[in-house]
Motif scaffolding. Structure first.
Motif, PDB file in Angstrom:
ATOM      1  N   ASP A 155      48.284  30.554  73.064  1.00 19.63           N
ATOM      2  CA  ASP A 155      48.905  29.230  73.198  1.00 19.63           C
ATOM      3  C   ASP A 155      49.117  28.968  74.684  1.00 19.63           C
ATOM      4  OD1 ASP A 155      50.297  26.855  72.829  1.00 19.63           O
ATOM      5  OD2 ASP A 155      52.199  27.869  72.395  1.00 19.63           O
ATOM      6  N   THR A 156      48.004  28.822  75.406  1.00 20.32           N
ATOM      7  CA  THR A 156      48.099  28.759  76.865  1.00 20.32           C
ATOM      8  C   THR A 156      48.774  27.482  77.351  1.00 20.32           C
ATOM      9  OG1 THR A 156      45.823  27.990  76.818  1.00 20.32           O
ATOM     10  CG2 THR A 156      46.165  30.293  77.379  1.00 20.32           C
ATOM     11  N   MET A 157      48.797  26.448  76.515  1.00 21.10           N
ATOM     12  CA  MET A 157      49.454  25.200  76.904  1.00 21.10           C
ATOM     13  C   MET A 157      50.942  25.206  76.532  1.00 21.10           C
ATOM     14  SD  MET A 157      46.824  23.523  78.082  1.00 21.10           S
ATOM     15  CE  MET A 157      47.181  21.769  78.111  1.00 21.10           C
ATOM     16  N   TYR A 158      51.422  26.297  75.957  1.00 24.98           N
ATOM     17  CA  TYR A 158      52.821  26.379  75.492  1.00 24.98           C
ATOM     18  C   TYR A 158      53.175  25.226  74.556  1.00 24.98           C
ATOM     19  CZ  TYR A 158      53.071  29.958  79.030  1.00 24.98           C
ATOM     20  OH  TYR A 158      52.823  31.083  79.771  1.00 24.98           O
ATOM     21  N   SER A 159      52.269  24.914  73.642  1.00 29.49           N
ATOM     22  CA  SER A 159      52.496  23.799  72.732  1.00 29.49           C
ATOM     23  C   SER A 159      53.262  24.256  71.488  1.00 29.49           C
ATOM     24  CB  SER A 159      51.151  23.210  72.306  1.00 29.49           C
ATOM     25  OG  SER A 159      50.439  24.190  71.547  1.00 29.49           O
ATOM     26  N   GLY A 160      53.381  25.566  71.292  1.00 25.21           N
ATOM     27  CA  GLY A 160      54.054  26.057  70.090  1.00 25.21           C
ATOM     28  C   GLY A 160      53.105  26.260  68.935  1.00 25.21           C
ATOM     29  N   SER A 161      51.825  25.998  69.140  1.00 27.68           N
ATOM     30  CA  SER A 161      50.871  26.347  68.091  1.00 27.68           C
ATOM     31  C   SER A 161      49.610  26.933  68.718  1.00 27.68           C
ATOM     32  CB  SER A 161      50.562  25.147  67.191  1.00 27.68           C
ATOM     33  OG  SER A 161      49.801  24.216  67.900  1.00 27.68           O
ATOM     34  N   ALA A 162      48.969  27.782  67.949  1.00 25.65           N
ATOM     35  CA  ALA A 162      47.797  28.486  68.460  1.00 25.65           C
ATOM     36  C   ALA A 162      46.825  28.694  67.322  1.00 25.65           C
ATOM     37  CB  ALA A 162      48.222  29.840  69.032  1.00 25.65           C
ATOM     38  N   SER A 163      45.567  28.855  67.634  1.00 27.04           N
ATOM     39  CA  SER A 163      44.653  29.176  66.530  1.00 27.04           C
ATOM     40  C   SER A 163      44.071  30.571  66.710  1.00 27.04           C
ATOM     41  CB  SER A 163      43.568  28.108  66.374  1.00 27.04           C
ATOM     42  OG  SER A 163      42.881  27.959  67.572  1.00 27.04           O
ATOM     43  N   PHE A 164      44.015  31.250  65.593  1.00 28.08           N
ATOM     44  CA  PHE A 164      43.518  32.620  65.537  1.00 28.08           C
ATOM     45  C   PHE A 164      42.357  32.682  64.546  1.00 28.08           C
ATOM     46  CE2 PHE A 164      47.800  33.244  67.036  1.00 28.08           C
ATOM     47  CZ  PHE A 164      47.803  34.447  67.735  1.00 28.08           C
ATOM     48  N   THR A 165      41.411  33.516  64.822  1.00 25.52           N
ATOM     49  CA  THR A 165      40.466  33.857  63.761  1.00 25.52           C
ATOM     50  C   THR A 165      41.173  34.847  62.840  1.00 25.52           C
ATOM     51  OG1 THR A 165      39.648  35.764  64.980  1.00 25.52           O
ATOM     52  CG2 THR A 165      38.499  33.653  65.334  1.00 25.52           C
ATOM     53  N   TYR A 166      40.635  35.033  61.659  1.00 23.32           N
ATOM     54  CA  TYR A 166      41.218  36.017  60.733  1.00 23.32           C
ATOM     55  C   TYR A 166      41.261  37.392  61.382  1.00 23.32           C
ATOM     56  CZ  TYR A 166      41.756  38.969  56.623  1.00 23.32           C
ATOM     57  OH  TYR A 166      42.187  39.904  55.732  1.00 23.32           O
ATOM     58  N   GLU A 167      40.139  37.785  61.983  1.00 26.93           N
ATOM     59  CA  GLU A 167      40.049  39.091  62.648  1.00 26.93           C
ATOM     60  C   GLU A 167      41.084  39.206  63.775  1.00 26.93           C
ATOM     61  OE1 GLU A 167      38.335  41.551  61.747  1.00 26.93           O
ATOM     62  OE2 GLU A 167      38.130  42.880  63.482  1.00 26.93           O
ATOM     63  N   GLY A 168      41.183  38.165  64.596  1.00 23.07           N
ATOM     64  CA  GLY A 168      42.119  38.166  65.705  1.00 23.07           C
ATOM     65  C   GLY A 168      43.562  38.262  65.231  1.00 23.07           C
ATOM     66  N   PHE A 169      43.857  37.549  64.160  1.00 22.41           N
ATOM     67  CA  PHE A 169      45.204  37.568  63.595  1.00 22.41           C
ATOM     68  C   PHE A 169      45.551  38.970  63.092  1.00 22.41           C
ATOM     69  CE2 PHE A 169      47.938  37.162  59.806  1.00 22.41           C
ATOM     70  CZ  PHE A 169      49.053  36.605  60.410  1.00 22.41           C
ATOM     71  N   MET A 170      44.643  39.573  62.339  1.00 24.41           N
ATOM     72  CA  MET A 170      44.886  40.908  61.789  1.00 24.41           C
ATOM     73  C   MET A 170      45.076  41.924  62.919  1.00 24.41           C
ATOM     74  SD  MET A 170      45.005  40.546  58.581  1.00 24.41           S
ATOM     75  CE  MET A 170      44.561  41.866  57.475  1.00 24.41           C
ATOM     76  N   LEU A 171      44.233  41.845  63.935  1.00 25.78           N
ATOM     77  CA  LEU A 171      44.324  42.813  65.030  1.00 25.78           C
ATOM     78  C   LEU A 171      45.587  42.599  65.867  1.00 25.78           C
ATOM     79  CD1 LEU A 171      40.604  42.997  66.227  1.00 25.78           C
ATOM     80  CD2 LEU A 171      41.883  44.690  64.891  1.00 25.78           C
ATOM     81  N   THR A 172      46.104  41.385  65.861  1.00 26.26           N
ATOM     82  CA  THR A 172      47.334  41.092  66.597  1.00 26.26           C
ATOM     83  C   THR A 172      48.563  41.612  65.858  1.00 26.26           C
ATOM     84  OG1 THR A 172      46.361  39.124  67.567  1.00 26.26           O
ATOM     85  CG2 THR A 172      48.759  39.228  67.554  1.00 26.26           C
ATOM     86  N   VAL A 173      48.609  41.360  64.565  1.00 26.53           N
ATOM     87  CA  VAL A 173      49.828  41.616  63.801  1.00 26.53           C
ATOM     88  C   VAL A 173      49.922  43.061  63.288  1.00 26.53           C
ATOM     89  CG1 VAL A 173      51.083  40.945  61.719  1.00 26.53           C
ATOM     90  CG2 VAL A 173      50.113  39.189  63.196  1.00 26.53           C
ATOM     91  N   LEU A 174      48.778  43.621  62.874  1.00 30.65           N
ATOM     92  CA  LEU A 174      48.823  44.947  62.239  1.00 30.65           C
ATOM     93  C   LEU A 174      49.469  46.053  63.083  1.00 30.65           C
ATOM     94  CD1 LEU A 174      45.520  45.109  60.141  1.00 30.65           C
ATOM     95  CD2 LEU A 174      47.877  45.091  59.300  1.00 30.65           C
ATOM     96  N   PRO A 175      49.195  46.128  64.396  1.00 27.38           N
ATOM     97  CA  PRO A 175      49.831  47.202  65.157  1.00 27.38           C
ATOM     98  C   PRO A 175      51.364  47.159  65.116  1.00 27.38           C
ATOM     99  CG  PRO A 175      48.039  46.267  66.408  1.00 27.38           C
ATOM    100  CD  PRO A 175      48.236  45.373  65.221  1.00 27.38           C
ATOM    101  N   PHE A 176      51.915  45.968  64.925  1.00 22.08           N
ATOM    102  CA  PHE A 176      53.377  45.854  64.847  1.00 22.08           C
ATOM    103  C   PHE A 176      53.894  46.257  63.462  1.00 22.08           C
ATOM    104  CE2 PHE A 176      52.183  43.216  68.357  1.00 22.08           C
ATOM    105  CZ  PHE A 176      53.161  43.494  69.298  1.00 22.08           C
ATOM    106  N   LEU A 177      53.066  46.021  62.450  1.00 22.79           N
ATOM    107  CA  LEU A 177      53.500  46.339  61.092  1.00 22.79           C
ATOM    108  C   LEU A 177      53.391  47.818  60.788  1.00 22.79           C
ATOM    109  CD1 LEU A 177      51.881  43.460  59.005  1.00 22.79           C
ATOM    110  CD2 LEU A 177      54.203  43.632  59.879  1.00 22.79           C
ATOM    111  N   ILE A 178      52.381  48.454  61.354  1.00 24.15           N
ATOM    112  CA  ILE A 178      52.126  49.844  60.983  1.00 24.15           C
ATOM    113  C   ILE A 178      52.363  50.796  62.153  1.00 24.15           C
ATOM    114  CG2 ILE A 178      50.578  49.364  59.049  1.00 24.15           C
ATOM    115  CD1 ILE A 178      48.237  49.527  60.857  1.00 24.15           C
ATOM    116  N   ALA A 179      53.191  50.362  63.101  1.00 24.56           N
ATOM    117  CA  ALA A 179      53.488  51.216  64.271  1.00 24.56           C
ATOM    118  C   ALA A 179      54.045  52.558  63.795  1.00 24.56           C
ATOM    119  CB  ALA A 179      54.490  50.531  65.185  1.00 24.56           C
TER     120      ALA A 179
END
Ligand SMILES: [Ca+2]
Length: 179
Positions: A155-179
């Motif tokens: 979200d480089t414009m700091y608009s409060g919304s961003a778009s992720f691919t499915y792969e990108g989303f999973m790779l972003t969130v999973l390390p926090f869930l399964i730390a």
């Protein structure tokens, strides 16, 4: 190759690392890090330790050497100070209001709904206390900080919304869930 201690590192920190690094490999693993951090009148869950390792090491190695250990150590001192500053009633826990102020001071403005979710999920009494103890506070702040930073990368414009691919989303969130 293990990293080096930054110049001027407190000698007691160096000996703390050397004591933890029993095989003198120059790196400490999760259990050794947990033990080293716990010697300061505080215990951390393996999940918190893994989260620290994820956030304080680079992508290739994920190993804690002297430099990473020093960063973790000073960062925990910093979190401790924040915790004490915002635990206004000195209850040893931060409640929803105290957490909201702590997060705000760090630049994270979360909605009441997110705040409520954080307090109920990180409350180790399972929601009875409606408040978070120090070790879980660390985990909570690292999670909010880490996820917010990942989001901001998209979200480089700091608009409060961003778009992720499915792969990108999973790779972003999973390390926090399964730390
Ligand atoms: Ca409190």
């Amino acid at each position: 190759m293990p990293s080096q201690f930054p110049p001027g590192t407190d000698p007691s920190l160096v000996s703390c690392f050397q004591m933890a690094d029993q095989d003198r490999s120059g790196f400490i693993d999760d259990k050794e890090l947990q033990r080293a951090l716990s010697s300061y009148n505080q215990t951390f869950s393996m999940r918190t330790v893994h989260l620290l390792m994820y956030l304080f090491t680079n992508t290739n190695t994920r190993k804690i050497g002297p430099k990473e250990f020093t960063s973790v150590f000073y960062s925990l001192q910093n979190w401790r100070a924040i915790f004490e500053r915002f635990d206004r009633d000195r209850s040893g826990k931060v409640d929803a209001n105290e957490l909201r102020e702590a997060l705000l001071s760090l630049g994270f403005s979360v909605s009441p709904m997110v705040l409520d979710l954080l307090v109920s999920k990180f409350d180790k009494s399972g929601g009875k206390n409606r408040a978070i103890e120090y070790d879980n506070f660390i985990e909570c702040c690292l999670t909010v900080k880490g996820l917010t930073e990942k989001f901001k990368e998209k979200d480089t414009m700091y608009s409060g919304s961003a778009s992720f691919t499915y792969e990108g989303f999973m790779l972003t969130v999973l390390p926090f869930l399964i730390a």
